[in-house]
Design an enzyme around this catalytic site. Structure first.
Site, PDB file in Angstrom:
ATOM      1  N   SER A 120      39.631  -4.787  15.711  1.00 29.53           N
ATOM      2  CA  SER A 120      40.380  -6.054  15.752  1.00 29.53           C
ATOM      3  C   SER A 120      41.674  -5.972  16.563  1.00 29.53           C
ATOM      4  CB  SER A 120      40.654  -6.586  14.341  1.00 29.53           C
ATOM      5  OG  SER A 120      41.573  -5.771  13.655  1.00 29.53           O
ATOM      6  N   SER A 150      43.435  -1.930  10.315  1.00 26.46           N
ATOM      7  CA  SER A 150      42.890  -3.082  11.048  1.00 26.46           C
ATOM      8  C   SER A 150      41.438  -3.258  10.631  1.00 26.46           C
ATOM      9  CB  SER A 150      42.935  -2.812  12.555  1.00 26.46           C
ATOM     10  OG  SER A 150      41.938  -1.871  12.913  1.00 26.46           O
ATOM     11  N   ASP A 151      40.829  -4.370  10.960  1.00 23.73           N
ATOM     12  CA  ASP A 151      39.375  -4.433  10.843  1.00 23.73           C
ATOM     13  C   ASP A 151      38.809  -3.765  12.099  1.00 23.73           C
ATOM     14  OD1 ASP A 151      36.812  -4.837  10.010  1.00 23.73           O
ATOM     15  OD2 ASP A 151      37.132  -6.892   9.352  1.00 23.73           O
ATOM     16  N   ALA A 152      37.527  -3.475  12.079  1.00 26.98           N
ATOM     17  CA  ALA A 152      36.927  -2.701  13.160  1.00 26.98           C
ATOM     18  C   ALA A 152      37.132  -3.389  14.509  1.00 26.98           C
ATOM     19  CB  ALA A 152      35.443  -2.510  12.890  1.00 26.98           C
TER      20      ALA A 152
END
Ligand code: NOJ
Length: 739
Positions: free
Chosen positions: A288, A284-286
Site C-alpha cells: 500500500s 502498511s497493507d501489502a
C-alpha cells in the site's frame, strides 16, 4: 491508552539499541518480507514469473536472499513463515548471527483459526457470544504460536454496510456497538493478559480506516465520508481495540476523503496516536505504500515512502519500498533521522513487550504437534459453529427434524464439499479436516434412516447441472435438505459481487425441488448476506450456516436434528434486492420516511423493508418480552439508567435468546439514526422460565459529534426499545435533563 506497552526498562534498552544501529539496520526493522509466492512483490518472483528461473531455483534464491538479509541484521519481520522448525531456524540466524541479535517477528493472517478453522468472523459475530469469540481467538493464537507465529493480522474491525463488499465475511457486520464489543473480545483472545505468554500472539486492528466504506462495495475503491460518520460509525471499533491493548494497527488500502490512509498524517498520527492514544506500531497493507503512486498521491515510490513514514507508518509490508527508498532520503536530510528512530522504537517496543529478546524461540515441534487440531480445539470449533448459525425461517416447525425417518435427501453443490466450508482466509487450514454437511447428517440420523445425496448443479457453473438425478433422489424422501450458497472465494478480499443472489443455477435447482411438494429445508453456505426473496417465500425452513470451518457438517446437523437449539442473530441486514444496498438498520432519519404516500423515500419497484433485519434470528422455542422498566424517567448526562425487562421462554424447549437494547435520540441538532444498538445480553431459559434482564446505559455514551465536531450529549427525549431484533420490541422513553 497511553499506558499500554510503555515500560521504562524496555525504553532504556530500546534507546541503547537505537544508538548502536546503522542506518541500514534501522530501516531493516521496518521491513516485512514474505518468503513465498504470497510475497508477490519480490524481485525473485518477477524472475520466476518471467520464466528466467525454475521454481526450484526460485526457492533456493528466495531462501538465500532472506537468510542473507536476516544475517545482515537488515530484516525485522517476515510474513507467511509457518512451522516451528522453519521459524526457529530463521530466528536463530537473527539472534545468533546478526550483529545486534535483534529477534525477528513473524506475522500471518490467522483470521479464524490456524489449523482448527473456526467459522468466518461474520458468522461468529452472529453468535453475539463474546466469551466464545474470545475463546476461538485464544485457540487460534495457541495453535499459531505453536507453529512459530508471533503476530496475527486480525481482527478486522471494519464496519461494512454494503454486502457487495467481499470482506464483509471477515468483519463483524454493520453495527458499531456490536463490532466494538467483538473487537475487544478478539483482541483479548489473541493477546491474553500477558504478551510474553508463549501461547498468545500480537493482534492487529485493521484496516485503518474506512475500508468498509468503499464506494459501490468494490474492494480497494475510494472512500468518502463525513468526519461525523467516521467518528461515530467507523472509529469506535478501533478505539475499543486500542483500549483492549491491541499491539499493532494495519493501514487501509483506500484513500479517505482524498488521502491514502497509508500516507495520511491525520489518520496515522492525529487520529490514531494523539486521539486514541495508541503506542504500538503500524504496518502498511501489502504494497500500500507503493500504491500511493497509483493513487496519484506521490510522484514515485521515494515520495510515497517519505510521506508514509512521516505520516506515522512504521512497517512496510511485503514490497520493500522502505528498503530501497528510505536510505538516501534519511542521508540527505529529507527525512529527519528522529522520525526514522521513532518508527524503529515502536517496532522494537512491541518486540520487547512480546518478550522476544528474552525468549526468541517460543515453540518447538513437539509443542506444535500437540497443539494443532487438539481434540478440545476441534470440540470448540463445533461449539462456535453451532452458535453462529441463524435460523431465518421455520414454517410449521419443519425443524428440528426427527432422527428416525425413512429417507432424507441431501441435495446441492455444497452438501458434499469440504474446501468451500472453510471460507475466506483459511490458507493454513486443510480441507481434509472438514466435516461435510452430508457426513454430519449421516452421523446424526438413526441407523435406519436412509440418507441419499445428489449434487444437482454446480455453485457457479451455469452449464453443469444434473437436476433430474436430484429430483429422482428427492422424490421419495421425507424431507429435502438443500445445501446451496457461495464458494469460499466469492467473498473475502478482492471478491466484491454485483449480484447478491445464489450464483449459477442453484435457485433453479431449488425451484425444481420445491415442485416435488416435499418439505424443503435450505441450508445456506455463504460469506455475506444474500438476496434470496424466492427462497424466503417458498422454502419451509432456512438455516443460515455461513462458512463454519472444520466442524461445519456436525454443527449444521446439531441444529437440523435439534441437538442444539439455534440462537444466532444476524449481524448484517439481508437486503430484499441488491438495488436496496446500502441498507442498514441504523440509518439516519429522512424527512420523508417510506409510507404508502408517493412522495416518500422508497423504491417504486420493490419493498422498502429488507428481507431480514439486523438482529433477526429464530429459535425452536418462543420468547415473550414484558415489564420494561427504567430506573427513572429523567437523567442528567453524568448519570446512568438501569433498564430491566422480563423475558420468558413461552415454548416447550430450552433455548438461548439474545436480548437487544436500542435507543433513538428523538430531536437533536444533527439528524440522528432511527435507532442504534446500545446493549445486548445472551440468556439461556428453560421452558416456562422467566428471567429479568438488566442493562446499564451511561448517558455519556449517548452523545454524537455536532456540526463543529464537538462531542455533545444534548438534553431531550430519547426512545428506547428492548426486543429480539432491530424491528420488534417493547418501547420506553426517558429524558436527558440539564444539570
Ligand atoms: C492484504 C489484506 O488487505 C490484509 O488484510 C492482509 O493482512 C494482508 N494482505 C496480508 O496478507
Amino acid at each position: 491508552m497511553k499506558e499500554h506497552f510503555i515500560n521504562e526498562s524496555y525504553e532504556k534498552k530500546i534507546n541503547e539499541l537505537i544508538n548502536q544501529m546503522t542506518l541500514e539496520e534501522k530501516i531493516g526493522q521496518l521491513i516485512q518480507i514474505v518468503p513465498s509466492l504470497f510475497g508477490a512483490f519480490d524481485e525473485t518472483i518477477a524472475k520466476l514469473i518471467n520464466g528466467e528461473i525454475s521454481y526450484d531455483e526460485f526457492q533456493k534464491l528466495d531462501r538465500n536472499y532472506h537468510e542473507d538479509k536476516i544475517r545482515g541484521g537488515v530484516l525485522g519481520s517476515m510474513g507467511g513463515v509457518t512451522g516451528a522448525e522453519t521459524s526457529n531456524r530463521l530466528q536463530k540466524i537473527a539472534v545468533e548471527e546478526s550483529r545486534l541479535g535483534i529477534p525477528l517477528i513473524f506475522g500471518l493472517d490467522v483470521i479464524h483459526g490456524y489449523k482448527t478453522i473456526f467459522p468466518i468472523p461474520l458468522a461468529e459475530a452472529c453468535s453475539w457470544d463474546l466469551e466464545w469469540m474470545e475463546k476461538t481467538a485464544e485457540i487460534a493464537a495457541k495453535e499459531a504460536a505453536a507453529a512459530g507465529i508471533h503476530w496475527t493480522f486480525a481482527p478486522m474491525v471494519d464496519i461494512s454496510r454494503d454486502p457487495r463488499w467481499g470482506r464483509v465475511a471477515e468483519g463483524s457486520g454493520e453495527d458499531t456497538y456490536l463490532s466494538s464489543e467483538i473487537a475487544t473480545a478478539r483482541v483479548k483472545g489473541f493477546q491474553g493478559e500477558d504478551l510474553t505468554d508463549a501461547q498468545r500472539i500480537l493482534a492487529c486492528a485493521k484496516h485503518f480506516i474506512g475500508y468498509g466504506g468503499a464506494v459501490g462495495g468494490r474492494d480497494y475503491n475510494t472512500v468518502d465520508m463525513s468526519p461525523q460518520t467516521l467518528h461515530e460509525v467507523y472509529l469506535p471499533p478501533f478505539e475499543a481495540a486500542t483500549n483492549a491493548g491491541v499491539g499493532t494497527f494495519m493501514s487501509a488500502f483506500n484513500d479517505l476523503n482524498g488521502v491514502p490512509c497509508t500516507a495520511s498524517r491525520y489518520i496515522l498520527t492525529y487520529l490514531l496516536r494523539d486521539k486514541l492514544g495508541f503506542n504500538g506500531f503500524v504496518v502498511s497493507d501489502a504494497n500500500s505504500i507503493a500504491e500511493c503512486v497509483e493513487h496519484g498521491y506521490s510522484r514515485d515510490r521515494k515520495e510515497a515512502s517519505r510521506k508514509a513514514l512521516l505520516a506515522g507508518l512504521d512497517m512496510d509490508m511485503s514490497q520493500g519500498t522502505y528498503l530501497q527508498d528510505l536510505p538516501e532520503q534519511v542521508e540527505n536530510g529529507d527525512i529527519p533521522e528522529a522520525s526514522l528512530d521513532e518508527a524503529v522504537r515502536r517496532v522494537l517496543r512491541m518486540k520487547f513487550n512480546l518478550g522476544l529478546f528474552d525468549n526468541p524461540y517460543r515453540t518447538n515441534q513437539e509443542i506444535e504437534k500437540k497443539s494443532l487440531l487438539a481434540p478440545e480445539h476441534v470440540q470448540a470449533a463445533r461449539e462456535m459453529a453451532k452458535r453462529s448459525i441463524v435460523l431465518l425461517k421455520n414454517e410449521h416447525n419443519t425443524l428440528p427434524l426427527k432422527k428416525k425417518l425413512n429417507k432424507v435427501a441431501v441435495i446441492g453443490p455444497l452438501a458434499d464439499n469440504q474446501r468451500e466450508l472453510l471460507g475466506t482466509w483459511a490458507v493454513t487450514g486443510d480441507p481434509n479436516d472438514v466435516t461435510t454437511v452430508l457426513s454430519g447428517i449421516e452421523g446424526a440420523v438413526h441407523a435406519d434412516t436412509e440418507v441419499a445425496y445428489s449434487k444437482g448443479c454446480d455453485v457457479s457453473d451455469k452449464e453443469e447441472t444434473d437436476i433430474d438425478t436430484a429430483l429422482k433422489v428427492a422424490s421419495d424422501s421425507d424431507v429435502i435438505i438443500a445445501v446451496v450458497g457461495e464458494n469460499s472465494d466469492m467473498s473475502g478480499e478482492a471478491s466484491s459481487r454485483m449480484e447478491l443472489d445464489l450464483p449459477g443455477r442453484q435457485e433453479e435447482l431449488l425451484k425444481a425441488l420445491h415442485q416435488t411438494g416435499k418439505p424443503l429445508v435450505v441450508v445456506l453456505i455463504n460469506g455475506r448476506p444474500l438476496t434470496i426473496p424466492w427462497v424466503a417465500a417458498h422454502a419451509d425452513a432456512i438455516v443460515e450456516a455461513w462458512q463454519l470451518g472444520i466442524q461445519s457438517g456436525n454443527a449444521i446437523a446439531d441444529v437440523l436434528f435439534g441437538d442444539y437449539n439455534p440462537s444466532g442473530k444476524l449481524a448484517a441486514t439481508f437486503p430484499y434486492s441488491v438495488g436496496q444496498v446500502p441498507i442498514y438498520y441504523n440509518h439516519p432519519r429522512t424527512g420523508r420516511p417510506a409510507s404508502e404516500v408517493k412522495f416518500t423515500s422508497k423504491y417504486i419497484d420493490g419493498p422498502h423493508e429488507p428481507l431480514y433485519p439486523f438482529g433477526f434470528g429464530l429459535s425452536y422455542t418462543t420468547f415473550e418480552y414484558g415489564n420494561l422498566n427504567l430506573s427513572s424517567s429523567e437523567f442528567t448526562k453524568n448519570e446512568k439508567a438501569i433498564i430491566s425487562v422480563d423475558v420468558t421462554n413461552s415454548g416447550n424447549q430450552s433455548g438461548e435468546e439474545i436480548v437487544q437494547l436500542y435507543i433513538a435520540d428523538v430531536i437533536a441538532s444533527r439528524v440522528r439514526p432511527v435507532k442504534e444498538l446500545r446493549g445486548f445480553k445472551k440468556i439461556m431459559l428453560q421452558p416456562g422460565e422467566c428471567k429479568s434482564v438488566k442493562f446499564e446505559l451511561e448517558m455519556q455514551d449517548l452523545g454524537f459529534y455536532n456540526e463543529e465536531m464537538d462531542y455533545v450529549i444534548e438534553p431531550g427525549l430519547f426512545k428506547l426499545y428492548v426486543g429480539p431484533n432491530s424491528k420488534e420490541g417493547l418501547e420506553g422513553e426517558f429524558n436527558i435533563i440539564k444539570q
